[in-house]
Design an enzyme around this catalytic site. Structure first.
Site, PDB file in Angstrom:
ATOM      1  CB  THR A 180      -0.886  -0.001   1.272  1.00 19.75           C
ATOM      2  OG1 THR A 180      -1.444   1.281   1.476  1.00 19.75           O
ATOM      3  CG2 THR A 180      -0.075  -0.352   2.519  1.00 19.75           C
ATOM      4  CG  ASP A 181      -1.122   5.022  -0.935  1.00 20.08           C
ATOM      5  OD1 ASP A 181      -1.676   4.357  -0.036  1.00 20.08           O
ATOM      6  OD2 ASP A 181      -1.698   5.950  -1.548  1.00 20.08           O
ATOM      7  CD  GLU A 182      -3.472   3.357   4.180  1.00 21.13           C
ATOM      8  OE1 GLU A 182      -3.394   3.363   5.413  1.00 21.13           O
ATOM      9  OE2 GLU A 182      -4.508   3.118   3.550  1.00 21.13           O
ATOM     10  CE1 TYR A 205      -3.186  -2.712   5.697  1.00 26.74           C
ATOM     11  CE2 TYR A 205      -3.228  -0.351   5.201  1.00 26.74           C
ATOM     12  CZ  TYR A 205      -3.224  -1.677   4.769  1.00 26.74           C
ATOM     13  OH  TYR A 205      -3.257  -1.960   3.427  1.00 26.74           O
ATOM     14  CE  LYS A 264       0.216  -4.625   2.928  1.00 27.53           C
ATOM     15  NZ  LYS A 264      -0.166  -5.978   2.407  1.00 27.53           N
TER      16      LYS A 264
END
Ligand code: NAD
Ligand code: TYD
Length: 355
Positions: free
Chosen positions: A135-137, A160, A164
């Protein structure tokens, strides 16, 4: 698929993105075998892929990536030469309530899979690939300007995104340390059919339908870069086929919206589709307590995948959003089955201080 990889493990294929990926790949590559490994958490739903369930190149295995012995048996049984790893705990709000579940599945589960692949492949990595979906997060939060590139330093803020990020680091470490053929992609927020109604768009569609309030966190000025899920699936197909080993690809929609602008658009479209008076859904908006550690802005620079692999989004946002609303309105049973049981307890617990 240009790579000569023929027996492919897809983890998390009963979830939102995984089901779209499997539908695309199973239909497009009838000569390749696809095994969907999913433990069917609250987010896993075999209804999502019932249309491909009886195809001869699709197989389902109910298994948990936290279970090393089970993974070993499945790698033995199928002799996978490719892995597309999507299984994860995926919702930020749940990670704030229970971070450990995210460490167990996202970090330890990923390392278990890397080890299972390494044990099977030994040192013969020709025509093998471990492709990790992220993810870009992991990049953290942007100010008013700038974009996340593949070189942006990791700076995760939620449990989260921290989990990741850790899993991405492990995947890279297996490339650097063991020469394992790996690729990672980091994608922006997805939307589309089959998304579990805990994420913004399907949650708000469901609430509007049921005339329930729309809990906007903080001032609603948070920005996300939205991509139609089928365009993400197309990117995953391309990267798995032609991506360079050891590389990272950012995937995004070139489509930034503040939450409040997106919610207004959604409300107005829902009014039209439900034949309600213009403005009636907007009246459901309620500004509520903010999410702790809330990232202000995500936006992806997707030039690398565009230039190197020729990918770009095919669906514009208004069209994709409209199709998504049509899907949720036409699939009442799907939504009912999901929201009738433990979802009610989730909603009560998660939004108790907010509504
Ligand atoms: P999802 O929550 O809809 O689906 C996750 C799937 O993984 C479910 O089917 C679930 O049953 C399965 N799963 C969870 N824990 C498991 C375990 N221990 N063992 C086996 N299976 C397990 O998630 P999603 O939105 O489809 O996301 C898929 C992947 O894409 C995730 O890795 C996520 O981090 C990443 N991603 C998501 C988005 C997004 O906007 N949704 C954006 C970028 C990247
Ligand atoms: P979400 O769909 O949870 O995705 P992510 O946090 O991974 O980006 O949330 C998207 C944006 O919407 C995010 O800024 C948080 C906000 N949001 C709300 O305002 N209200 C809600 O009830 C939810 C679920 C999200």
């Amino acid at each position: 698929m240009e790579r000569n990889i023929n027996t492919i493990l897809v983890t998390g294929g009963a979830g939102f993105i995984g089901s779209h990926v499997l539908r695309l790949l199973v239909n497009k590559y009838p000569k390749k075998q696809f095994v969907n490994l999913d433990t069917l958490t609250y987010a896993g739903n075999l209804e999502n892929i019932k249309d491909i369930a009886s195809l001869p190149n699709y197989h389902f295995e109910k298994a948990d990536i936290r279970d090393v012995a089970e993974l070993g048996k499945l790698f033995d049984k199928y002799q996978f030469d490719g892995v597309i790893h999507l299984a994860a705990e995926s919702h930020v709000d749940r990670s704030i309530e229970n971070p450990l579940a995210f460490v167990e599945t996202n970090v330890i589960g990923t390392v278990n899979l890397l080890n299972a692949a390494k044990n099977l492949w030994k040192d013969d990595f020709s025509n093998k690939l471990f492709y990790h979906i992220s993810t870009d997060e992991v990049y953290g939060s942007l100010g008013k300007t700038g974009l996340f590139t593949e070189e942006t330093a990791y700076d995760p803020h939620s449990p989260y995104s921290a989990s990741k990020a850790a899993s991405d680091h492990f995947v890279r470490s297996y490339f650097d340390t063991y020469d394992m053929p790996t690729i990672i992609s980091n994608c922006s927020n997805n939307y589309g059919p089959n998304q579990f109604p805990e994420k913004l768009i399907p949650l708000f569609i469901n609430n509007i339908k049921n005339n329930k309030s729309l809990p906007v966190y903080g001032d609603g000025q948070y920005t996300r870069d939205w991509l139609y899920v089928i365009d993400h699936a197309r990117a995953i197909d391309l990267i798995f086929s032609k991506g360079e080993l050891g590389e990272t690809y950012n995937i995004g929609g070139f489509n930034e919206y503040t939450n409040i602008d997106l919610i207004h658009l959604l409300c107005d479209l829902m009014d039209k589709k439900l034949g309600r008076e213009k403005g009636s859904s907007r009246k459901l908006i309620k500004f509520v307590k903010d999410r702790p550690g809330h990232d202000k802005r995500y936006a992806i620079d997707a030039q690398k995948i565009n230039k190197e692999l020729g990918w770009k989004p095919s669906v514009n946002f208004e069209q994709g959003l409209s199709e998504t609303l049509d899907w949720y309105l036409a699939n009442e049973t799907w939504l009912h089955n999901i929201t009738s049981g433990s979802y009610k307890d989730y909603y009560k617990e998660m939004y108790k201080e907010r509504t």
